[in-house]
Design an enzyme around this catalytic site. Structure first.
Site, PDB file in Angstrom:
ATOM      1  N   GLU A   1     -19.588  -0.840 -10.052  1.00 36.31           N
ATOM      2  CA  GLU A   1     -20.398   0.139 -10.793  1.00 36.31           C
ATOM      3  C   GLU A   1     -21.590  -0.573 -11.439  1.00 36.31           C
ATOM      4  O   GLU A   1     -21.442  -1.659 -11.988  1.00 36.31           O
ATOM      5  CB  GLU A   1     -19.498   0.824 -11.840  1.00 36.31           C
ATOM      6  CG  GLU A   1     -20.211   1.637 -12.890  1.00 36.31           C
ATOM      7  CD  GLU A   1     -21.102   2.748 -12.336  1.00 36.31           C
ATOM      8  OE1 GLU A   1     -20.665   3.497 -11.452  1.00 36.31           O
ATOM      9  OE2 GLU A   1     -22.253   2.860 -12.784  1.00 36.31           O
TER      10      GLU A   1
ATOM     11  N   LYS B   1     -36.423  12.436  -4.886  1.00 35.01           N
ATOM     12  CA  LYS B   1     -37.824  12.253  -4.462  1.00 35.01           C
ATOM     13  C   LYS B   1     -37.942  11.192  -3.377  1.00 35.01           C
ATOM     14  O   LYS B   1     -37.270  10.156  -3.447  1.00 35.01           O
ATOM     15  CB  LYS B   1     -38.680  11.830  -5.657  1.00 35.01           C
ATOM     16  CG  LYS B   1     -38.846  12.919  -6.674  1.00 35.01           C
ATOM     17  CD  LYS B   1     -39.747  12.446  -7.787  1.00 35.01           C
ATOM     18  CE  LYS B   1     -39.802  13.513  -8.866  1.00 35.01           C
ATOM     19  NZ  LYS B   1     -40.270  12.998 -10.130  1.00 35.01           N
TER      20      LYS B   1
ATOM     21  N   ASP C   1     -13.830   1.178  -4.488  1.00 39.85           N
ATOM     22  CA  ASP C   1     -14.560   2.420  -4.776  1.00 39.85           C
ATOM     23  C   ASP C   1     -15.952   2.032  -5.264  1.00 39.85           C
ATOM     24  O   ASP C   1     -16.093   1.391  -6.308  1.00 39.85           O
ATOM     25  CB  ASP C   1     -13.808   3.229  -5.841  1.00 39.85           C
ATOM     26  CG  ASP C   1     -14.422   4.605  -6.059  1.00 39.85           C
ATOM     27  OD1 ASP C   1     -14.751   5.275  -5.059  1.00 39.85           O
ATOM     28  OD2 ASP C   1     -14.574   5.018  -7.233  1.00 39.85           O
TER      29      ASP C   1
ATOM     30  N   ASP D   1     -25.644   8.902  -6.517  1.00 43.67           N
ATOM     31  CA  ASP D   1     -26.845   9.596  -7.013  1.00 43.67           C
ATOM     32  C   ASP D   1     -27.787   9.874  -5.858  1.00 43.67           C
ATOM     33  O   ASP D   1     -28.063   8.987  -5.051  1.00 43.67           O
ATOM     34  CB  ASP D   1     -27.571   8.709  -8.036  1.00 43.67           C
ATOM     35  CG  ASP D   1     -26.665   8.345  -9.199  1.00 43.67           C
ATOM     36  OD1 ASP D   1     -25.946   9.230  -9.679  1.00 43.67           O
ATOM     37  OD2 ASP D   1     -26.673   7.170  -9.613  1.00 43.67           O
TER      38      ASP D   1
HETATM   39  C1  LIG Z   1     -22.970  10.749  -9.520  1.00 45.16           C
HETATM   40  S1  LIG Z   1     -22.003   9.405 -10.035  1.00 45.16           S
HETATM   41  C2  LIG Z   1     -20.453   9.689  -9.197  1.00 45.16           C
HETATM   42  C3  LIG Z   1     -19.352   8.920  -9.800  1.00 45.16           C
HETATM   43  C4  LIG Z   1     -17.987   9.044  -9.119  1.00 45.16           C
HETATM   44  N1  LIG Z   1     -17.984   8.355  -7.837  1.00 45.16           N
HETATM   45  C5  LIG Z   1     -17.576  10.467  -8.960  1.00 45.16           C
HETATM   46  O1  LIG Z   1     -17.519  10.941  -7.815  1.00 45.16           O
HETATM   47  O2  LIG Z   1     -17.291  11.124  -9.991  1.00 45.16           O
HETATM   48  C6  LIG Z   1     -22.664   8.021  -9.113  1.00 45.16           C
HETATM   49  C7  LIG Z   1     -22.215   6.687  -9.677  1.00 45.16           C
HETATM   50  O3  LIG Z   1     -22.722   5.633  -8.859  1.00 45.16           O
HETATM   51  C8  LIG Z   1     -23.258   4.618  -9.709  1.00 45.16           C
HETATM   52  N2  LIG Z   1     -24.278   3.867  -8.959  1.00 45.16           N
HETATM   53  C9  LIG Z   1     -25.513   4.277  -8.600  1.00 45.16           C
HETATM   54  N3  LIG Z   1     -26.177   3.320  -7.935  1.00 45.16           N
HETATM   55  C10 LIG Z   1     -25.325   2.263  -7.867  1.00 45.16           C
HETATM   56  C11 LIG Z   1     -25.423   0.959  -7.316  1.00 45.16           C
HETATM   57  N4  LIG Z   1     -26.547   0.557  -6.717  1.00 45.16           N
HETATM   58  N5  LIG Z   1     -24.363   0.132  -7.406  1.00 45.16           N
HETATM   59  C12 LIG Z   1     -23.220   0.537  -8.036  1.00 45.16           C
HETATM   60  N6  LIG Z   1     -23.076   1.754  -8.590  1.00 45.16           N
HETATM   61  C13 LIG Z   1     -24.103   2.611  -8.510  1.00 45.16           C
HETATM   62  C14 LIG Z   1     -23.828   5.387 -10.888  1.00 45.16           C
HETATM   63  O4  LIG Z   1     -24.041   4.589 -12.033  1.00 45.16           O
HETATM   64  C15 LIG Z   1     -22.742   6.451 -11.072  1.00 45.16           C
HETATM   65  O5  LIG Z   1     -21.721   5.993 -11.908  1.00 45.16           O
END
Ligand SMILES: C[S@@+](CC[C@H](N)C(=O)[O-])C[C@H]1O[C@@H](n2cnc3c(N)ncnc32)[C@H](O)[C@@H]1O
Length: 207
Positions: free
Chosen positions: A65, A122, A40, A118
């Site tokens: 993560e 922008k 995941d 995320d």
């Molecule tokens: C909006 S949250 C969604 C979390 C979870 N997947 C959910 O659906 O509830 C996006 C997650 O991706 C992580 N994330 C963002 N960019 C990442 C990267 N380059 N590598 C690993 N994790 C990343 C963020 O820190 C965050 O925990």
């Protein structure tokens, strides 16, 4: 236990996050390393995988993560629950997933989930988005034949952007789906559903 407090977003381009991780060695991590693996990406607090690991003991689960305190908290919880099939890694999946998976045995990666990454709305921040060519290449390289990638988001432009990157790979076949094929919802999915907002989903199989 109180939830660990973290920044809402971190910039994956910042030097601190552009490190080369040690490759995971699954025989040192899981009670039974021969089980199929579910990765995941962007696992946040890891609750999706925690529930999956509890209900699916015949599979190993790996969360990647970028926010390290969340990884530490999630690993603590997995240990408290004595789950030998669950582990999380601090990883910047956009740039260094390939190093993390370098030593992964072939034919073990069965499922990959990318859920509500995320959006970085922008245009000038587009390079911070998690799914890029590197990530697609790494995931497809390690996925076993007939292995599955499931992607979902509530952001329409991001859905199209991510889906297109995977569609360009000839080793994948797209399977249209309306529902989440897993019986567990992520925290974000539950929140979006509660608001009655649309969710864009698709799935790919390696052929
Ligand atoms: C909006 S949250 C969604 C979390 C979870 N997947 C959910 O659906 O509830 C996006 C997650 O991706 C992580 N994330 C963002 N960019 C990442 C990267 N380059 N590598 C690993 N994790 C990343 C963020 O820190 C965050 O925990």
């Amino acid at each position: 236990m109180p939830r660990v407090r973290v920044h809402q977003h971190v910039n994956p381009l910042a030097p601190y996050f552009r490190f080369t991780p040690k490759p995971i060695e699954i025989e040192k991590i899981y009670a039974n390393p021969c089980l199929p693996l579910h990765l995941d990406i962007g696992s946040a607090r890891g609750r999706f995988l925690l529930k999956m690991a509890e209900i699916s003991p015949a599979c190993n689960f790996l969360g990647a993560e970028i926010r390290e305190p969340l990884v530490e908290e999630a690993n603590r919880l997995a240990q408290e629950k004595n789950l030998g099939n669950l582990h999380y890694e601090f990883n910047n999946a956009t740039y260094s997933l390939k190093f993390l998976l370098e030593k992964l045995p072939a034919d073990i990666l069965q499922f990959v989930t990318i859920q509500f990454p995320d959006p970085w709305y922008k245009k000038k921040h587009a390079k911070r988005r998690m799914v890029n060519d590197n990530l697609v290449e790494t995931v497809v390289e390690h996925l076993k034949f007939s292995g599955v990638i499931f992607i979902q988001t509530d952001v329409d432009f991001l859905a199209e952007e991510m889906f297109e990157l995977f569609r360009e790979d000839e080793k994948l076949r797209e399977i249209e789906i309306a529902e989440n094929p897993f019986s567990v919802k992520t925290e974000r999915e539950a929140a979006v559903e509660e608001k009655g907002l649309p969710i864009y989903r698709t799935m790919f199989e390696k052929i």
